[in-house]
Enzyme design. Structure first.
Site, mmCIF file in Angstrom:
data_model
loop_
_atom_site.group_PDB
_atom_site.id
_atom_site.type_symbol
_atom_site.label_atom_id
_atom_site.label_comp_id
_atom_site.label_asym_id
_atom_site.label_seq_id
_atom_site.Cartn_x
_atom_site.Cartn_y
_atom_site.Cartn_z
ATOM 1 N N LYS A 112 0.824 -1.209 0.000
ATOM 2 C CA LYS A 112 0.000 0.000 0.000
ATOM 3 C C LYS A 112 0.863 1.266 0.000
ATOM 4 O O LYS A 112 0.530 2.244 -0.664
ATOM 5 C CB LYS A 112 -0.961 0.014 1.196
ATOM 6 C CG LYS A 112 -2.154 -0.924 1.015
ATOM 7 C CD LYS A 112 -3.323 -0.590 1.940
ATOM 8 C CE LYS A 112 -4.543 -1.456 1.592
ATOM 9 N NZ LYS A 112 -5.674 -1.261 2.498
ATOM 10 N N LYS A 195 -6.005 -8.937 -6.643
ATOM 11 C CA LYS A 195 -7.294 -9.210 -6.015
ATOM 12 C C LYS A 195 -8.258 -8.048 -6.222
ATOM 13 O O LYS A 195 -7.846 -6.897 -6.339
ATOM 14 C CB LYS A 195 -7.113 -9.509 -4.529
ATOM 15 C CG LYS A 195 -6.871 -8.309 -3.653
ATOM 16 C CD LYS A 195 -7.012 -8.700 -2.182
ATOM 17 C CE LYS A 195 -7.213 -7.471 -1.303
ATOM 18 N NZ LYS A 195 -8.607 -7.052 -1.164
ATOM 19 N N LYS A 198 -11.351 -2.729 -2.761
ATOM 20 C CA LYS A 198 -12.101 -1.479 -2.666
ATOM 21 C C LYS A 198 -11.260 -0.296 -3.087
ATOM 22 O O LYS A 198 -11.754 0.675 -3.641
ATOM 23 C CB LYS A 198 -12.556 -1.253 -1.220
ATOM 24 C CG LYS A 198 -13.790 -2.040 -0.854
ATOM 25 C CD LYS A 198 -14.317 -1.580 0.500
ATOM 26 C CE LYS A 198 -14.148 -2.658 1.543
ATOM 27 N NZ LYS A 198 -13.072 -2.395 2.488
HETATM 28 P P1 ATP Z 1 -9.116 -2.113 0.862
HETATM 29 O O1 ATP Z 1 -8.682 -2.018 -0.577
HETATM 30 O O2 ATP Z 1 -9.661 -0.823 1.411
HETATM 31 O O3 ATP Z 1 -8.110 -2.787 1.748
HETATM 32 P P2 ATP Z 1 -10.523 -4.584 0.593
HETATM 33 O O4 ATP Z 1 -11.378 -4.788 -0.601
HETATM 34 O O5 ATP Z 1 -9.202 -5.261 0.620
HETATM 35 O O6 ATP Z 1 -10.414 -3.038 0.806
HETATM 36 P P3 ATP Z 1 -10.958 -5.064 3.386
HETATM 37 O O7 ATP Z 1 -11.874 -4.167 4.134
HETATM 38 O O8 ATP Z 1 -9.484 -4.862 3.509
HETATM 39 O O9 ATP Z 1 -11.384 -5.000 1.840
HETATM 40 O O10 ATP Z 1 -11.276 -6.589 3.706
HETATM 41 C C1 ATP Z 1 -12.532 -7.027 4.166
HETATM 42 C C2 ATP Z 1 -12.616 -8.531 4.082
HETATM 43 O O11 ATP Z 1 -12.792 -8.915 2.708
HETATM 44 C C3 ATP Z 1 -11.381 -9.278 4.567
HETATM 45 O O12 ATP Z 1 -11.820 -10.440 5.260
HETATM 46 C C4 ATP Z 1 -10.666 -9.668 3.295
HETATM 47 O O13 ATP Z 1 -9.890 -10.836 3.452
HETATM 48 C C5 ATP Z 1 -11.830 -9.897 2.352
HETATM 49 N N1 ATP Z 1 -11.465 -9.632 0.958
HETATM 50 C C6 ATP Z 1 -11.032 -8.452 0.460
HETATM 51 N N2 ATP Z 1 -10.800 -8.542 -0.851
HETATM 52 C C7 ATP Z 1 -11.098 -9.828 -1.210
HETATM 53 C C8 ATP Z 1 -11.073 -10.551 -2.444
HETATM 54 N N3 ATP Z 1 -10.687 -9.971 -3.579
HETATM 55 N N4 ATP Z 1 -11.451 -11.853 -2.446
HETATM 56 C C9 ATP Z 1 -11.855 -12.452 -1.294
HETATM 57 N N5 ATP Z 1 -11.893 -11.833 -0.103
HETATM 58 C C10 ATP Z 1 -11.527 -10.529 -0.039
HETATM 59 MG MG MG Z 2 -7.756 -4.900 2.244
#
Ligand code: ATP
Ligand code: MG
Length: 332
Positions: A112, A195, A198
């Site tokens: 990040k 992956k 968000k």
């Molecule tokens: P950010 O980019 O803000 O970190 P994020 O999409 O990675 O957002 P998080 O809030 O960090 O989301 O993670 C929330 C949950 O979703 C965690 O349990 C994480 O393991 C799961 N998760 C996030 N992205 C994925 C993905 N692409 N596939 C499966 N699980 C995911």
């Molecule tokens: Mg994340």
């Protein structure tokens, strides 16, 4: 029932298919057999720059999406992290027993911060895993369901808990990661080697839970595939196609071999059309329920307040024990 803790950052207006398949669907099922605590981790979201008005709105929206996806706030504890100050209080204590080198090895920080450049990278982003350790340890958590992107942070949590216990006496439960299957990992539609996230820089590869159905269908139809024509599961050689199959398998419950067989003699057009239909059908009611909940913010806030009280009641005694163990003078 074993206690379980997990959370998501309110870092976007909507959650995405990765959050849904990789976390919410599993959480929903785990509720029945565990004492589950689900947090909207707003204090984690501010480790990167936030817009204050948006953050408030996104916090409500994230909580609403938990509920719409099936988290029951009368069965599980569903609350907002900043409503329970014990999280930041314990994080400070854990900061003091974390090695600088140890914290420097966290790969999510490296990823990040590399994207942001060091002038924009906050110390908060660096200490993020320590706040996450506090989130988990405050509740005597036994299981932490996470995707493998978070596995290293749970390892750090275990190390910190064990270190604290050996230095100051048995205090924390040592949690175990409950690593969700690789089959629950969803990738970006436009860039299937990273992956779905968000905070991704482009929107085109993300299936948002709250997107209009037509937009979702369009995104899926433009998903990157490959020059081959065969619908087949192969993460290495066919990441785009495999990702679409993974999403479909998660939503229909059809095992992969059977799903692949059903596309025999069919092309990518058929695959995309079918996946789009399945995704729209799954997210339509979730979206409707979310909007309904957001229509009555006072009621939503009331649910969050009741749940924060419950979380606070669990967390406070553990924090007090920690303060006692490390030798802070109690205020009389
Ligand atoms: P950010 O980019 O803000 O970190 P994020 O999409 O990675 O957002 P998080 O809030 O960090 O989301 O993670 C929330 C949950 O979703 C965690 O349990 C994480 O393991 C799961 N998760 C996030 N992205 C994925 C993905 N692409 N596939 C499966 N699980 C995911
Ligand atoms: Mg994340």
């Amino acid at each position: 029932q074993p206690r379980l803790f997990s959370g998501m950052q309110p870092s976007a207006d909507s959650l995405h298919a990765g959050n849904y398949i990789g976390a919410l669907l599993q959480w929903r099922d785990l509720q029945a057999t565990h004492e589950a605590i689900f947090c909207v981790v707003d204090l984690h979201a501010i480790t990167v720059a936030q817009d204050p008005k948006l953050l408030r709105e996104q916090t409500r929206r994230t909580a609403a999406q938990y509920i719409a996806a099936g988290i029951d706030p009368t069965l599980s504890t569903l609350f907002v992290q900043s409503h329970v100050p014990a999280h930041t209080e314990l994080a400070w204590i854990l900061n003091t027993i974390t090695g600088f080198g140890e914290a420097s090895r966290m790969t999510q920080f490296k990823d990040k911060s590399a994207k942001q450049g060091s002038d924009f990278t906050s110390v908060g982003l660096f200490t993020y895993p320590i706040l996450m350790a506090a989130d988990i340890l405050l509740y005597g958590t036994e299981l932490v369901p996470v995707g493998d992107d978070q596995k290293q942070h749970v390892e750090l949590t275990r190390d910190l808990a064990a270190r604290f216990n050996s230095r100051f006496g048995d205090t924390f439960v040592i949690p175990k990661p409950f690593i969700l299957a690789e089959s629950a990992r969803i990738y970006d539609l436009q860039n299937p080697s990273s992956k779905m996230s968000k905070s991704a820089t482009t929107d085109a590869g993300i299936i948002w839970m709250l997107d209009e159905p037509s937009k979702t269908a369009k995104k899926i139809k433009s998903a990157v595939t490959d020059d081959d024509r065969e619908v087949r599961f192969d993460r290495e050689l066919k990441p785009g196609v495999s990702n679409l199959l993974t999403i479909m398998s998660a939503f229909t419950g059809t095992p992969m071999p059977e799903l692949v067989a059903s596309f025999e003699g069919k092309g990518y057009g058929d695959l995309k059309k079918t996946v789009a239909d399945v995704v729209v059908a799954e997210f339509d009611p979730v979206r409707a329920r979310t909007l309904e909940l957001l229509d009555d913010p006072a009621e939503l806030d009331r649910i969050l307040a009741t749940n924060a009280d419950r979380a606070e009641a669990l967390a406070r005694p553990i924090l007090e024990k920690v303060y006692d163990r490390i030798g802070l003078l109690p205020r009389r």
